[in-house]
Design a protein around this motif. Structure first.
Motif, PDB file in Angstrom:
ATOM      1  N   GLY A 130       0.889  -1.196  -0.124  1.00 32.95           N
ATOM      2  CA  GLY A 130       0.082   0.008  -0.128  1.00 32.95           C
ATOM      3  C   GLY A 130       0.979   1.173  -0.282  1.00 32.95           C
ATOM      4  N   ASP A 131       0.238   2.253  -0.190  1.00 35.05           N
ATOM      5  CA  ASP A 131       1.071   3.684  -0.526  1.00 35.05           C
ATOM      6  C   ASP A 131       1.686   4.004   0.803  1.00 35.05           C
ATOM      7  OD1 ASP A 131      -1.367   6.072   0.351  1.00 35.05           O
ATOM      8  OD2 ASP A 131      -2.106   4.144  -0.620  1.00 35.05           O
ATOM      9  N   LEU A 132       0.882   3.912   1.983  1.00 35.51           N
ATOM     10  CA  LEU A 132       1.499   4.342   2.971  1.00 35.51           C
ATOM     11  C   LEU A 132       2.854   3.551   3.437  1.00 35.51           C
ATOM     12  CD1 LEU A 132      -1.324   5.533   5.590  1.00 35.51           C
ATOM     13  CD2 LEU A 132       0.180   6.955   4.296  1.00 35.51           C
ATOM     14  N   SER A 133       2.730   2.197   3.604  1.00 30.44           N
ATOM     15  CA  SER A 133       3.733   1.438   3.859  1.00 30.44           C
ATOM     16  C   SER A 133       5.149   1.638   2.435  1.00 30.44           C
ATOM     17  CB  SER A 133       3.326  -0.034   3.554  1.00 30.44           C
ATOM     18  OG  SER A 133       2.586  -0.648   4.663  1.00 30.44           O
TER      19      SER A 133
ATOM     20  N   GLY B 145      22.076  -4.097  -7.703  1.00 36.20           N
ATOM     21  CA  GLY B 145      21.735  -4.669  -9.042  1.00 36.20           C
ATOM     22  C   GLY B 145      20.214  -5.831  -8.842  1.00 36.20           C
ATOM     23  N   LEU B 146      19.514  -5.317  -8.141  1.00 39.49           N
ATOM     24  CA  LEU B 146      18.138  -6.357  -7.668  1.00 39.49           C
ATOM     25  C   LEU B 146      17.098  -6.181  -8.759  1.00 39.49           C
ATOM     26  CD1 LEU B 146      18.023  -5.891  -3.975  1.00 39.49           C
ATOM     27  CD2 LEU B 146      19.518  -7.497  -5.072  1.00 39.49           C
ATOM     28  N   ALA B 147      16.476  -7.325  -9.115  1.00 39.64           N
ATOM     29  CA  ALA B 147      15.353  -7.261  -9.800  1.00 39.64           C
ATOM     30  C   ALA B 147      14.114  -7.591  -9.093  1.00 39.64           C
ATOM     31  CB  ALA B 147      15.511  -8.396 -10.854  1.00 39.64           C
ATOM     32  N   ALA B 148      13.113  -6.646  -9.301  1.00 36.66           N
ATOM     33  CA  ALA B 148      12.055  -6.841  -8.403  1.00 36.66           C
ATOM     34  C   ALA B 148      11.111  -6.139  -9.126  1.00 36.66           C
ATOM     35  CB  ALA B 148      12.388  -6.431  -7.047  1.00 36.66           C
ATOM     36  N   THR B 149       9.756  -6.518  -8.719  1.00 31.69           N
ATOM     37  CA  THR B 149       8.656  -5.619  -9.296  1.00 31.69           C
ATOM     38  C   THR B 149       7.640  -5.261  -8.109  1.00 31.69           C
ATOM     39  OG1 THR B 149       8.440  -6.945 -11.189  1.00 31.69           O
ATOM     40  CG2 THR B 149       6.603  -5.742 -10.569  1.00 31.69           C
ATOM     41  N   ILE B 150       7.493  -3.959  -7.886  1.00 27.93           N
ATOM     42  CA  ILE B 150       6.725  -3.574  -7.008  1.00 27.93           C
ATOM     43  C   ILE B 150       5.152  -3.093  -7.463  1.00 27.93           C
ATOM     44  CG2 ILE B 150       6.492  -1.661  -5.039  1.00 27.93           C
ATOM     45  CD1 ILE B 150       9.414  -1.503  -4.916  1.00 27.93           C
ATOM     46  N   VAL B 151       4.145  -3.833  -6.762  1.00 24.83           N
ATOM     47  CA  VAL B 151       2.919  -3.363  -7.271  1.00 24.83           C
ATOM     48  C   VAL B 151       2.152  -2.470  -6.317  1.00 24.83           C
ATOM     49  CG1 VAL B 151       0.552  -4.257  -7.464  1.00 24.83           C
ATOM     50  CG2 VAL B 151       2.565  -5.863  -8.352  1.00 24.83           C
ATOM     51  N   LEU B 152       2.147  -1.180  -6.518  1.00 24.75           N
ATOM     52  CA  LEU B 152       1.761  -0.099  -5.682  1.00 24.75           C
ATOM     53  C   LEU B 152       0.310   0.170  -5.662  1.00 24.75           C
ATOM     54  CD1 LEU B 152       2.592   2.161  -3.400  1.00 24.75           C
ATOM     55  CD2 LEU B 152       3.237   3.506  -5.421  1.00 24.75           C
ATOM     56  N   ILE B 153      -0.369  -0.322  -4.510  1.00 23.45           N
ATOM     57  CA  ILE B 153      -1.457   0.009  -4.296  1.00 23.45           C
ATOM     58  C   ILE B 153      -1.890   1.405  -3.825  1.00 23.45           C
ATOM     59  CG2 ILE B 153      -3.987  -0.933  -3.492  1.00 23.45           C
ATOM     60  CD1 ILE B 153      -2.934  -3.715  -3.672  1.00 23.45           C
ATOM     61  N   HIS B 154      -2.202   2.358  -4.498  1.00 22.50           N
ATOM     62  CA  HIS B 154      -2.384   3.707  -4.206  1.00 22.50           C
ATOM     63  C   HIS B 154      -3.722   4.088  -3.757  1.00 22.50           C
ATOM     64  CE1 HIS B 154      -1.464   7.754  -3.357  1.00 22.50           C
ATOM     65  NE2 HIS B 154      -0.604   7.933  -4.545  1.00 22.50           N
ATOM     66  N   ASN B 155      -4.055   4.268  -2.754  1.00 23.64           N
ATOM     67  CA  ASN B 155      -5.486   4.883  -2.283  1.00 23.64           C
ATOM     68  C   ASN B 155      -5.504   5.953  -1.538  1.00 23.64           C
ATOM     69  OD1 ASN B 155      -5.075   3.792   0.074  1.00 23.64           O
ATOM     70  ND2 ASN B 155      -6.177   1.793  -0.300  1.00 23.64           N
ATOM     71  N   ASP B 156      -4.334   6.476  -1.606  1.00 28.10           N
ATOM     72  CA  ASP B 156      -3.924   8.079  -0.669  1.00 28.10           C
ATOM     73  C   ASP B 156      -4.288   7.730   0.559  1.00 28.10           C
ATOM     74  OD1 ASP B 156      -2.941  10.478  -0.686  1.00 28.10           O
ATOM     75  OD2 ASP B 156      -5.045  11.509  -1.316  1.00 28.10           O
ATOM     76  N   GLY B 157      -3.869   6.924   1.360  1.00 29.42           N
ATOM     77  CA  GLY B 157      -4.002   6.681   2.753  1.00 29.42           C
ATOM     78  C   GLY B 157      -4.254   5.420   3.218  1.00 29.42           C
ATOM     79  N   GLY B 158      -4.433   5.382   4.502  1.00 28.14           N
ATOM     80  CA  GLY B 158      -4.938   3.825   5.196  1.00 28.14           C
ATOM     81  C   GLY B 158      -6.111   3.204   4.733  1.00 28.14           C
TER      82      GLY B 158
END
Length: 335
Positions: A185-188, A203-216
């Protein structure tokens, strides 16, 4: 399976006490998926949808393994075994899984419950799926269905709950073992933003799926959501108004906001196939997210009722001819 609270309460031998429609992990684990991190235990009253009551598995043990004395006792970790209770739970699992899948497929708009269902189809064999705290780990438990590919689930709870999630996930990526996807989540994400430095440095490979609902978002499920809006937003919603594309540029990460599920799938495939760090943002609305979850549980309750599964459980609990007594409910149970 516990999405049907009436059935759950009858099986546990207690009066209904939790809000209607509040699920547990409906089909969170099965042979082919390992549960590595501990799942949340029984939640306090008012805990949001998705809090699991599924017993955590040990590393290397299929999450679908049934503990001794559970319904379907005698079944091996591989899911073999017979008996009316095992058959009933398998039918419930199929009905609930199908009902959830139909409801998720009906939404073309970005919807948080659908993120993990999409990932279940996208992740390759041997992938590491790291779930952030609050809603992501609950949605993982509820909406990631069992499948043939081996996916290792990871999670971390910091001293303050959300701290250190990015750093821990990138540490798992550094350890190797498969492509890593972090759903957060966006706050974390904001709380541990500086952890992104490790990706470029090592040199790390990673994918971050950011669930952004502008808060908790989790607080919108709880009683304090009934507070006056300004008070709730200031103390619990805590919107920040940040645009994380700038953070991606600062740390040299690829960034894409997925406004549709087709774009989400395209972005995920590119990221999983390529090197480096990628951030795929899914923008959602906190109030809308509550409604999305409630629609899923209404669909599940209706499907279970139509299939007559509550009545079947009642028949077995009554010990009618051929039904038997469910394990753990006979004389001396619980001593």
């Amino acid at each position: 399976v516990l999405a049907c609270h009436q059935l759950a309460d009858r099986l546990e031998g207690r009066p209904a006490s939790h809000p209607p429609g509040r699920p547990g992990g409906a089909f969170a684990g099965a042979p082919g998926h390992q549960r590595v991190a501990n799942a949340p235990a029984e939640a306090p009253a008012g805990e949001p949808a998705g809090t699991g009551r599924v017993s955590p598995g040990r590393a290397g043990e299929p999450a679908g393994s049934a503990p001794a004395g559970s319904p379907g006792q005698g079944a091996s970790p591989g899911g073999t075994g017979t008996g009316p209770w095992l058959d009933l739970w398998r039918r419930i699992n199929r009905v609930v899984r199908d009902a959830i899948a139909r409801q998720l497929a009906a939404w073309e708009e970005p919807a948080e419950p659908r993120v993990f269902a999409e990932l279940a189809d996208l992740l390759p064999d041997g992938a590491l799926l790291f779930a952030g705290n609050s809603m992501p780990v609950r949605d993982l438990d509820t909406f990631f269905p069992a499948g043939p590919r081996r996916v290792r689930f990871l999670a971390n709870r910091g001293a303050n709950g959300i701290d250190g999630v990015v750093s821990t996930a990138l540490g798992a990526a550094a350890a190797g073992g498969g492509p890593l996807v972090l759903v957060i989540g966006d706050l974390s994400f904001y709380h541990d933003l500086n952890g992104l430095l490790a990706a470029g440095r090592h040199g790390l490979a990673a994918t971050i799926v950011l669930i952004h609902n502008d808060g908790g978002g989790i607080f919108s499920f709880l009683p304090q959501a009934r507070l006056e809006e300004a008070v709730f937003e200031s103390l619990f919603g805590t919107p920040h108004g940040l645009d994380f594309r700038h953070a991606a540029a600062l740390y040299g990460a690829a960034y894409e906001r997925a406004g549709s599920w087709s774009r989400f799938r395209e972005a995920m495939r590119r990221s999983l196939a390529g090197p480096g760090l990628s951030i795929v943002e899914v923008r959602t609305d906190r109030r809308r997210n509550v409604e999305h979850h409630r629609r899923v549980w209404r669909a599940v309750a209706a499907a279970v009722a139509v299939a007559g599964l509550v009545a079947e459980a009642e028949r077995l609990l009554g010990g009618s001819p051929g039904g038997g007594t469910p394990p753990g409910t006979g004389e001396g149970a619980g001593r």
